[in-house]
Design a protein around this motif. Sequence first.
Motif, PDB file in Angstrom:
ATOM      1  N   GLU A  17       0.853  -1.317  -0.061  1.00 35.55           N
ATOM      2  CA  GLU A  17      -0.018   0.092   0.027  1.00 35.55           C
ATOM      3  C   GLU A  17       0.715   1.090   0.079  1.00 35.55           C
ATOM      4  OE1 GLU A  17      -3.279   1.239   2.598  1.00 35.55           O
ATOM      5  OE2 GLU A  17      -2.353  -0.143   3.873  1.00 35.55           O
ATOM      6  N   THR A  22       0.718   3.927  -8.729  1.00 37.49           N
ATOM      7  CA  THR A  22       0.189   4.490  -9.662  1.00 37.49           C
ATOM      8  C   THR A  22       1.229   5.765 -10.539  1.00 37.49           C
ATOM      9  OG1 THR A  22      -1.748   4.332  -8.468  1.00 37.49           O
ATOM     10  CG2 THR A  22      -1.880   5.926 -10.205  1.00 37.49           C
ATOM     11  N   LEU A  59     -12.898  -5.876  -2.826  1.00 31.85           N
ATOM     12  CA  LEU A  59     -12.473  -4.817  -1.688  1.00 31.85           C
ATOM     13  C   LEU A  59     -13.766  -4.032  -1.132  1.00 31.85           C
ATOM     14  CD1 LEU A  59      -9.816  -3.227  -4.371  1.00 31.85           C
ATOM     15  CD2 LEU A  59      -9.630  -5.033  -2.620  1.00 31.85           C
ATOM     16  N   ARG A 109      -0.076  -4.305 -10.504  1.00 25.58           N
ATOM     17  CA  ARG A 109      -0.330  -5.848  -9.905  1.00 25.58           C
ATOM     18  C   ARG A 109      -0.612  -6.986 -10.917  1.00 25.58           C
ATOM     19  NH1 ARG A 109       0.032  -5.368  -4.588  1.00 25.58           N
ATOM     20  NH2 ARG A 109      -0.535  -3.281  -3.575  1.00 25.58           N
ATOM     21  N   PHE A 110       0.022  -8.145 -10.562  1.00 28.41           N
ATOM     22  CA  PHE A 110      -0.326  -9.265 -11.324  1.00 28.41           C
ATOM     23  C   PHE A 110       0.004 -10.340 -10.132  1.00 28.41           C
ATOM     24  CE2 PHE A 110       0.614 -12.409 -14.726  1.00 28.41           C
ATOM     25  CZ  PHE A 110      -0.656 -12.258 -15.449  1.00 28.41           C
ATOM     26  N   SER A 114      -0.586 -12.146  -5.446  1.00 31.74           N
ATOM     27  CA  SER A 114      -1.412 -13.160  -4.903  1.00 31.74           C
ATOM     28  C   SER A 114      -0.661 -14.076  -4.004  1.00 31.74           C
ATOM     29  CB  SER A 114      -2.027 -14.200  -5.986  1.00 31.74           C
ATOM     30  OG  SER A 114      -3.036 -13.610  -6.664  1.00 31.74           O
ATOM     31  N   ILE A 168      -9.290  -5.137   2.297  1.00 30.23           N
ATOM     32  CA  ILE A 168      -7.716  -5.500   2.578  1.00 30.23           C
ATOM     33  C   ILE A 168      -6.742  -4.499   3.271  1.00 30.23           C
ATOM     34  CG2 ILE A 168      -5.891  -6.441   1.454  1.00 30.23           C
ATOM     35  CD1 ILE A 168      -7.570  -7.778  -0.633  1.00 30.23           C
ATOM     36  N   GLU A 169      -7.323  -3.104   3.001  1.00 34.79           N
ATOM     37  CA  GLU A 169      -6.486  -2.025   3.566  1.00 34.79           C
ATOM     38  C   GLU A 169      -6.745  -2.014   5.173  1.00 34.79           C
ATOM     39  OE1 GLU A 169      -6.077   0.819  -0.184  1.00 34.79           O
ATOM     40  OE2 GLU A 169      -7.647   1.236   1.328  1.00 34.79           O
ATOM     41  N   PHE A 176       0.622  -6.783   6.546  1.00 39.03           N
ATOM     42  CA  PHE A 176       1.386  -6.202   5.603  1.00 39.03           C
ATOM     43  C   PHE A 176       2.904  -6.347   5.688  1.00 39.03           C
ATOM     44  CE2 PHE A 176      -2.645  -3.890   5.595  1.00 39.03           C
ATOM     45  CZ  PHE A 176      -2.894  -3.909   4.443  1.00 39.03           C
ATOM     46  N   ALA A 199      11.366   2.604  -2.666  1.00 38.16           N
ATOM     47  CA  ALA A 199      10.206   3.490  -2.911  1.00 38.16           C
ATOM     48  C   ALA A 199       9.952   4.446  -1.760  1.00 38.16           C
ATOM     49  CB  ALA A 199       8.872   2.579  -2.989  1.00 38.16           C
ATOM     50  N   ALA A 203       8.869  10.851  -5.034  1.00 42.28           N
ATOM     51  CA  ALA A 203       8.310  10.389  -6.219  1.00 42.28           C
ATOM     52  C   ALA A 203       8.998  10.333  -7.731  1.00 42.28           C
ATOM     53  CB  ALA A 203       6.958  11.047  -6.360  1.00 42.28           C
ATOM     54  N   VAL A 206      12.058   8.033  -7.692  1.00 40.88           N
ATOM     55  CA  VAL A 206      11.549   6.628  -7.604  1.00 40.88           C
ATOM     56  C   VAL A 206      11.281   6.382  -9.319  1.00 40.88           C
ATOM     57  CG1 VAL A 206       9.733   4.968  -7.124  1.00 40.88           C
ATOM     58  CG2 VAL A 206      10.661   6.196  -5.295  1.00 40.88           C
TER      59      VAL A 206
HETATM   60  N1  Z5A Z   1      -4.703  -7.612  -4.096  1.00 43.72           N
HETATM   61  C1  Z5A Z   1      -4.490  -9.063  -3.518  1.00 43.72           C
HETATM   62  O1  Z5A Z   1      -4.652  -9.191  -2.452  1.00 43.72           O
HETATM   63  N2  Z5A Z   1      -4.034 -10.193  -4.333  1.00 43.72           N
HETATM   64  C2  Z5A Z   1      -3.979  -9.911  -5.828  1.00 43.72           C
HETATM   65  O2  Z5A Z   1      -3.828 -10.989  -6.318  1.00 43.72           O
HETATM   66  C3  Z5A Z   1      -3.855  -8.642  -6.219  1.00 43.72           C
HETATM   67  C4  Z5A Z   1      -4.374  -7.609  -5.368  1.00 43.72           C
HETATM   68  C5  Z5A Z   1      -3.812  -8.536  -7.738  1.00 43.72           C
HETATM   69  C6  Z5A Z   1      -5.835  -3.589  -4.432  1.00 43.72           C
HETATM   70  O3  Z5A Z   1      -5.002  -3.407  -4.921  1.00 43.72           O
HETATM   71  C7  Z5A Z   1      -5.716  -4.712  -3.517  1.00 43.72           C
HETATM   72  O4  Z5A Z   1      -5.722  -6.009  -3.859  1.00 43.72           O
HETATM   73  C8  Z5A Z   1      -4.475  -4.384  -2.727  1.00 43.72           C
HETATM   74  C9  Z5A Z   1      -3.920  -5.756  -2.963  1.00 43.72           C
HETATM   75  C10 Z5A Z   1      -4.960  -6.688  -3.176  1.00 43.72           C
HETATM   76  N3  Z5A Z   1      -4.626  -4.257  -1.357  1.00 43.72           N
HETATM   77  N4  Z5A Z   1      -4.091  -3.405  -0.457  1.00 43.72           N
HETATM   78  N5  Z5A Z   1      -3.747  -3.130   0.337  1.00 43.72           N
HETATM   79  P1  Z5A Z   1      -4.620  -1.824  -5.337  1.00 43.72           P
HETATM   80  O5  Z5A Z   1      -3.106  -1.825  -6.142  1.00 43.72           O
HETATM   81  O6  Z5A Z   1      -5.685  -1.109  -6.046  1.00 43.72           O
HETATM   82  O7  Z5A Z   1      -4.347  -1.066  -3.984  1.00 43.72           O
HETATM   83  P2  Z5A Z   1      -3.438  -0.577  -3.157  1.00 43.72           P
HETATM   84  O8  Z5A Z   1      -2.151  -1.260  -3.015  1.00 43.72           O
HETATM   85  O9  Z5A Z   1      -3.804  -0.076  -1.622  1.00 43.72           O
HETATM   86  O10 Z5A Z   1      -3.107   0.824  -3.978  1.00 43.72           O
HETATM   87  P3  Z5A Z   1      -2.456   2.205  -3.121  1.00 43.72           P
HETATM   88  O11 Z5A Z   1      -2.440   2.445  -1.938  1.00 43.72           O
HETATM   89  O12 Z5A Z   1      -3.111   3.311  -4.399  1.00 43.72           O
HETATM   90  O13 Z5A Z   1      -0.912   1.944  -3.868  1.00 43.72           O
HETATM   91  P4  Z5A Z   1      -0.249   2.720  -4.829  1.00 43.72           P
HETATM   92  O14 Z5A Z   1      -0.758   2.830  -6.085  1.00 43.72           O
HETATM   93  O15 Z5A Z   1       1.217   2.058  -4.823  1.00 43.72           O
HETATM   94  O16 Z5A Z   1       0.081   4.173  -4.227  1.00 43.72           O
HETATM   95  P5  Z5A Z   1      -0.278   5.503  -5.030  1.00 43.72           P
HETATM   96  O17 Z5A Z   1      -1.770   5.787  -5.369  1.00 43.72           O
HETATM   97  O18 Z5A Z   1       0.599   5.780  -6.202  1.00 43.72           O
HETATM   98  O19 Z5A Z   1       0.270   6.525  -3.984  1.00 43.72           O
HETATM   99  C11 Z5A Z   1      -0.241   6.537  -2.881  1.00 43.72           C
HETATM  100  C12 Z5A Z   1      -0.443   8.021  -2.196  1.00 43.72           C
HETATM  101  O20 Z5A Z   1       1.114   8.372  -1.822  1.00 43.72           O
HETATM  102  C13 Z5A Z   1      -0.733   9.104  -3.141  1.00 43.72           C
HETATM  103  O21 Z5A Z   1      -1.244  10.321  -2.470  1.00 43.72           O
HETATM  104  C14 Z5A Z   1       0.494   9.412  -3.770  1.00 43.72           C
HETATM  105  O22 Z5A Z   1       0.641  11.046  -4.264  1.00 43.72           O
HETATM  106  C15 Z5A Z   1       1.376   9.391  -2.771  1.00 43.72           C
HETATM  107  N6  Z5A Z   1       2.840   9.063  -3.209  1.00 43.72           N
HETATM  108  C16 Z5A Z   1       3.157   8.176  -4.200  1.00 43.72           C
HETATM  109  N7  Z5A Z   1       4.613   7.957  -4.160  1.00 43.72           N
HETATM  110  C17 Z5A Z   1       5.097   8.860  -3.303  1.00 43.72           C
HETATM  111  C18 Z5A Z   1       6.359   9.201  -2.874  1.00 43.72           C
HETATM  112  N8  Z5A Z   1       7.512   8.696  -3.372  1.00 43.72           N
HETATM  113  N9  Z5A Z   1       6.547  10.384  -2.120  1.00 43.72           N
HETATM  114  C19 Z5A Z   1       5.409  10.619  -1.291  1.00 43.72           C
HETATM  115  N10 Z5A Z   1       4.351  10.460  -1.616  1.00 43.72           N
HETATM  116  C20 Z5A Z   1       4.175   9.533  -2.636  1.00 43.72           C
END
Ligand code: Z5A
Length: 222
Positions: A17, A22, A59, A109-110, A114, A168-169, A176, A199, A203, A206
């Motif tokens: 997470e 993205t 979710l 993700r892929f 899992s 899941i979150e 985690f 990471a 940003a 990275v």
């Molecule tokens: N899941 C599973 O259990 N099994 C599986 O087989 C698959 C998935 C395929 C949904 O995935 C859930 O499904 C996930 C795993 C599970 N559950 N969890 N936890 P997801 O990918 O849609 O959900 P996520 O991992 O929770 O996404 P996320 O939190 O949005 O992560 P992210 O895409 O890596 O983060 P982001 O949106 O790019 O960034 C998050 C925030 O941080 C955002 O405000 C950014 O502006 C900020 N950010 C990003 N990079 C930086 C840096 N470098 N510095 C500071 N701030 C940053």
Amino acid sequence: MTGLKAYPRFVSIEGGEGAGKTTVLNALRAALKAGGYDVVSTREPGGTPLAEQIRLLLLRNGGGRDPEGSDELLLPDTELLLMFAARVQHVRHTIVPALERGSWVISDRFTDSSYAYQGGGRALSQALIAELEQRVVRVRPGLTLLLDIGVDQGRLRARNRGAEPDRIESEADGFFERVRATFLQRAAAEPGRIKVIDASRAADVVAADAVAILASWRDANP
Ligand code: Z5A
């Protein structure tokens, strides 16, 4: 990794997470497009209309219970099988057709997710996951970028986004930690495919690392 077809133009982005998947996906997509390549960016669970419906089931947050009001729990085995059901749709309807057309595919993700979430986090059988991967998924990315970040830092970033945590979150930190450890074990076992990126940094730093890794991969796999 017998029986899995690796496509060089198939790239997955993995991590916990708030790792910044993205942001990195957008940077990779822009870099490939600037090089004149066709790119399909997609995500899991999801990536087709039916798989996106399965994502909603997976979710939605009722504390693990059916939010329609019954006390039926979504069981760990059900979660695993729904992840793979969504993945089969995604592979057959989106990923493989795009790769066969010559496009690059970048998936947020892929199957490594899992292994990490259901295998590591939920402690389900890694052998069963491998069996499902071999028998029904049958493909894997040529390149996987693992965005590694400490659980506290990643969760803080995700919380700062302000959205309600999904089912899941809402898991505890220990879940985690197991997810992160499993991702890192997989990277250690497959260093040729899985490249670990720190990471925790800014940003743009990275994203620049990710783009550089992709560029050398693309040059080696024209
Ligand atoms: N899941 C599973 O259990 N099994 C599986 O087989 C698959 C998935 C395929 C949904 O995935 C859930 O499904 C996930 C795993 C599970 N559950 N969890 N936890 P997801 O990918 O849609 O959900 P996520 O991992 O929770 O996404 P996320 O939190 O949005 O992560 P992210 O895409 O890596 O983060 P982001 O949106 O790019 O960034 C998050 C925030 O941080 C955002 O405000 C950014 O502006 C900020 N950010 C990003 N990079 C930086 C840096 N470098 N510095 C500071 N701030 C940053």
